[in-house]
Design an enzyme around this catalytic site. Structure first.
Site, PDB file in Angstrom:
ATOM      1  N   LYS B 103      94.977   4.729   1.859  1.00  0.00           N
ATOM      2  CA  LYS B 103      93.709   4.414   1.472  1.00  0.00           C
ATOM      3  C   LYS B 103      93.353   3.857   2.778  1.00  0.00           C
ATOM      4  O   LYS B 103      93.881   2.767   3.275  1.00  0.00           O
ATOM      5  CB  LYS B 103      93.757   3.366   0.519  1.00  0.00           C
ATOM      6  CG  LYS B 103      92.244   2.972   0.351  1.00  0.00           C
ATOM      7  CD  LYS B 103      92.409   2.130  -0.922  1.00  0.00           C
ATOM      8  CE  LYS B 103      90.756   1.444  -1.375  1.00  0.00           C
ATOM      9  NZ  LYS B 103      90.480   0.290  -0.950  1.00  0.00           N
ATOM     10  N   GLY B 164      84.993  -7.302  -3.769  1.00  0.00           N
ATOM     11  CA  GLY B 164      85.060  -8.656  -4.229  1.00  0.00           C
ATOM     12  C   GLY B 164      83.815  -9.286  -4.775  1.00  0.00           C
ATOM     13  O   GLY B 164      83.822 -10.532  -5.025  1.00  0.00           O
ATOM     14  N   ALA B 190      85.575  -0.686  -4.662  1.00  0.00           N
ATOM     15  CA  ALA B 190      84.707  -1.980  -4.169  1.00  0.00           C
ATOM     16  C   ALA B 190      83.550  -2.281  -5.065  1.00  0.00           C
ATOM     17  O   ALA B 190      82.561  -1.390  -5.273  1.00  0.00           O
ATOM     18  CB  ALA B 190      84.418  -2.119  -2.642  1.00  0.00           C
ATOM     19  N   GLY B 191      83.345  -3.348  -5.514  1.00  0.00           N
ATOM     20  CA  GLY B 191      82.180  -4.010  -5.933  1.00  0.00           C
ATOM     21  C   GLY B 191      82.135  -4.172  -7.491  1.00  0.00           C
ATOM     22  O   GLY B 191      81.328  -4.796  -8.041  1.00  0.00           O
ATOM     23  N   ALA B 212      89.941  -3.965  -8.296  1.00  0.00           N
ATOM     24  CA  ALA B 212      91.058  -4.829  -7.656  1.00  0.00           C
ATOM     25  C   ALA B 212      90.586  -6.529  -8.203  1.00  0.00           C
ATOM     26  O   ALA B 212      91.270  -6.547  -9.270  1.00  0.00           O
ATOM     27  CB  ALA B 212      91.035  -4.782  -6.190  1.00  0.00           C
ATOM     28  N   SER B 213      90.034  -7.024  -7.531  1.00  0.00           N
ATOM     29  CA  SER B 213      89.537  -8.410  -8.006  1.00  0.00           C
ATOM     30  C   SER B 213      88.976  -8.539  -9.159  1.00  0.00           C
ATOM     31  O   SER B 213      89.294  -9.429 -10.050  1.00  0.00           O
ATOM     32  CB  SER B 213      88.558  -9.041  -6.791  1.00  0.00           C
ATOM     33  OG  SER B 213      88.938  -8.823  -5.531  1.00  0.00           O
TER      34      SER B 213
END
Lengths: 67, 265, 265, 67, 265, 265, 67, 67
Positions: B103, B164, B190-191, B212-213
């Site tokens: 990645k 994040g 992301a986001g 992720a987050s």
């Protein structure tokens, strides 16, 4: 004297990567570990033979949670 | 706008078939145990890991936990600001994890962690030439996405909003344009903040979503992992079901024909 | 904003427990067979029906099909523009279907099919007094919703956008305010277009979602029914998982600590 | 003469709701049916006895897909 | 959606002609002097005042300042939660200010200060019957707006978002629907935060905009008053200029015809 | 988010001072006469022109009309898909119009007319080195914008949405991030549809706005030019006036203190 | 004793509204003032004649910045 | 023979840019005109002297509404 993961380490020139790894308690078949010396990858097969020069910058990396 | 192109339920990236269309980040979990439970709950088969300096004190069992979870590793180049650092990190990752998959992140700005287009293209070109399966984290610029695909990247991973930030998909139009612009899989990266963001991404035509987050830093990561799994499924199903058009006015769902006439009081 | 209040997974309205948080409209399906299949796919246990004049030609088996599907009926008062017509329709529905439950619709405008607040309040008051379990279709006005709840309605069913418009939730803030304003269940009614709309409704704190045209008029109603089922689950799980806050800037999901330093080329 | 579901129907005053339903092939125990006469519900129990006046407006309703 | 209906530049409410389409609230200014300067900068001719108990200590010169500014007073019924209190307040305002004009507010909720539909209708009906020129503060419900207009209100004043929230227009669709639903002037009330909100309101077909906190509590109220004045003009002009349609893709603003061909390098 | 940085009312780009913060495109007008009238109405001092093959038939008086209007020319490189073509076009424009200023467009995609980041950077670098005052049309990527500024561009011209689409500003966050990322003027280019879009751009911190189709293809171009002029002023004033914060709930604009108590009926 | 703007005030029954206003330094032609007694408007024309009963609730209101 | 603005033009090799412009009714001091030959700018000062080779690709450009 080398720079190991950003800090001075009392390793004499001429020692191998494998020796340095042993200092970190890492065996030559440690999973998930990679080594760069002076900005170049040192493949696992060369760990036993790759001799470090004075002031070599050694990065020993492993997996970390991320991304 | 766009509907998902494949009719099959499985996702194939660079010849590898994935039953789950959810990719997971491993950072930010309160513990490895919670991480493992969340991975199981999510159904994900592909999770990212970073490369960082060995910490002699806290040598973790991350690799072991992930191996036990039965997931494939997708190393990332998080933290790299130049093509050179990213390429070197990718090569180290290949050494460390025996995988050609990477990645690719090349960051251009500390505050937003947004990618740097020219360095990203440079790194992608070099890694593709070196035999890597490159999944670049990119902006939502459809022209850049097409260039990355043209270079031989195995997928493109546009951002919905900053890493994040939990702001979801700030520009759905661009995501739909990316879907039209490239033939390789599009993975929203992301986001993402919550389930509806994920469902929307799939409806816009994304082939998969990376979280992720949104999962790891939720108050209940395992529950959020289950939510995201259901959201991917919901969005994927909806994308292929041919939604009704948007209209300004109402369209009765109950016909007026046969309406009774009770007279006037 | 708001998180779902109940921690249990079941929804209770007026003492009746429902495992599915998806209500279905029966209008607009291409056939009764597709309707039955979509109901099964959706998992819904409560579906709406209208009352219309008996058609001697095409006497349908709607009731039979729904009985076989094992769902409860929720008659509506669609097409009524006055409290009086709505109340009478509710009483006829009670006669016809042996149920006190009524989805109360009192329409104020042909173009938007939006409810008429004063007539709605009048009808609700009368029907509650008459022993009905009243589920009023209402605007997204939190004050009106509270008044309906105060009158004794068993739930409130605010619109996201006009019936059949597929515009989703035009004003998420108001839905969240309604969630705070009433103690009875909030069921999003009208406007849903696709799965992400449903997930968002649940995340905003709705206890359930009603879908009609979004499923019945989709190109593949059965697939969309599955999508909506997953979306309710996704949104419900996410609402209870404690999502990450929204931020303007990025928050690294991969820590910078331990980042390698490869020097300058 | 009554008005049945909005259309004139040739039913003499004095006939019962049940008679009208029979014309529509609906038995007294037909499921899902309700009847209003002149804007008031006629409960099923009264179908057999409720006599229609001249020009009575009769609505015979049943379930239809909707909502 | 809608374009402003009148072609003339002046606004007429209940026979009174206003050159400025900006109404001002007088609350929240740091001082009467700043208020006076902001009123002048705004060009407004109609400003709201409240009725409150005489304070023997700080007997203000508000009335004098406003008289000197040459503006008309529009008393409001702010703070009233019942039709009865609002009607009484309107009658007292008529006594105090010798005006039949009343900005009718009947609040239903402390947290949102949103109007209470049935009490509002009741008060409007009574005041219209009593000869008042009623300008009701209402929700963005088009059916309610039409009912108020049908009752004889001289204008309707729907909210964009809660009073003082600065959230702008949460549901532009409903504002456009209100514009279509009533023949009397539509004055956006409440929620405006900045100039673009005001321009948007006018573009949606509003005949005027009311601004209070957005100006009075801005860091530089006088500058914001100028901004709002320009925004009303901008939005009004744009509403009548026939904007280009929205398109998903690009339309070249420079024609390709006659493009040079420099060959390939 | 961001407030405009300069307090002065004049805009300076590469040492040239402009009183108007509105740039105009000249394409799409129904006639040169309407164009001239719209330019006058807009107050713009800087307008774009393209370079195309001489048409022996219809040799236009465009240059003369613009000279008479007293505006400066900003040649563009519209239609160029490579750095090489764009650079050559810029040099020809310098020859033709005796100006070093160039609006640099390097397009990457026919359907969206979005810029191609790497070619754009290449062309910008070459033109800056060649002494041009480069104003690049760019995406809303803040990293790319910063790179362009770092290369020596005199301003950056991010898009709000695709050229001629009238979709306004699809991602306001990115515009605000660009404002923070660069020290040179930010000029919103492309996508503007109506006055509120322009006001919003200025509020987000843009120093100027470019409008082309939004004015030239409006039903009444001259009126829309006036609207845009007022919108730039409105947004600029608002950006510097310190707007009130956005809040979820209401903040009374009329104080409750001193509220009368009329007792209970 | 009356209740003036929410507080007890030592005004004997029988006094007029005008008297109460005078106590507040308000003349009968004060601009922007209105009076309610016990929930009803007392028009300015009656200020001089309107006699207050014991415990009358008097509200004396004026313009305030708002809205 | 040259290619003038994308079309074959019967201009013999050796003629100057200025000659070609004259054919288009453009004088050497025409405002808002620029010329490229074979992908390179020909500055106005060289229009009178720049001789075209056979098959030269000449682009004569001017201002057009745009952007």
């Amino acid at each position: 004297m080398i720079v190991l993961n950003g800090e001075d380490a009392d390793v004499p020139a001429g020692e191998t990567v494998a020796t340095v790894l042993a200092r970190l308690d890492l065996s030559p078949d440690a999973r998930g570990v990679a080594v760069a010396v002076d900005g170049e990858v040192v493949p696992r097969a060369q760990w036993g033979s790759f001799a470090l020069v004075e002031r070599a910058r050694v990065e020993v990396l492993t997996a970390m949670q991320g991304g | 706008m766009a509907v998902a192109r494949e009719t099959g339920e499985e996702l194939t990236i660079a010849g590898r078939t994935l039953r789950s269309r959810l990719l997971l980040g491993t950072g930010g979990f309160p513990s490895l145990a919670v991480m493992a439970e969340a991975i199981a709950a999510s159904g994900s088969e592909l999770v990212t890991v970073a490369l960082r300096r060995v910490d002699p004190q806290a040598r973790g069992s991350l690799i072991d936990v992930l191996a036990e979870a039965g997931v494939e590793l997708l190393p990332n180049t998080a933290g790299c600001f130049t093509a050179r650092d990213a390429v070197l990190t990718a090569r180290l990752a290949r050494e460390a994890f025996q995988t050609d998959w990477i990645k690719l992140e090349v960051i251009g700005d500390e505050a937003t962690l947004m990618p740097d287009a020219p360095e990203l293209l440079r790194a992608a070109e070099e890694l593709v030439a070196d035999g890597f399966v490159v999944l670049p984290y990119t902006t939502d610029d459809p022209v850049l996405a097409r260039r990355l695909a043209d270079l031989g990247c195995a997928a493109v991973m546009p951002l919905g909003s900053p890493i994040g930030s939990g702001m979801g998909i700030r520009n759905p139009y661009n995501l739909a344009l990316i879907r039209e612009a490239v033939a390789v899989p599009v993975v929203l990266d992301a986001g993402v903040g919550t389930a509806s963001d994920v469902a929307l991404a799939m409806e816009l035509g994304c082939d998969a979503v990376m979280a992720a987050s949104a999962i790891s830093r939720a108050q209940d990561p395992v529950r959020m992992a289950r939510a995201m799994r259901a959201a991917v499924e919901a969005g994927r199903l909806a994308a292929g079901a041919g939604r009704i058009p948007r209209r300004t006015y109402a369209t009765a769902s109950t016909p007026e024909e046969g309406l009774a006439d009770f007279g006037v009081d």
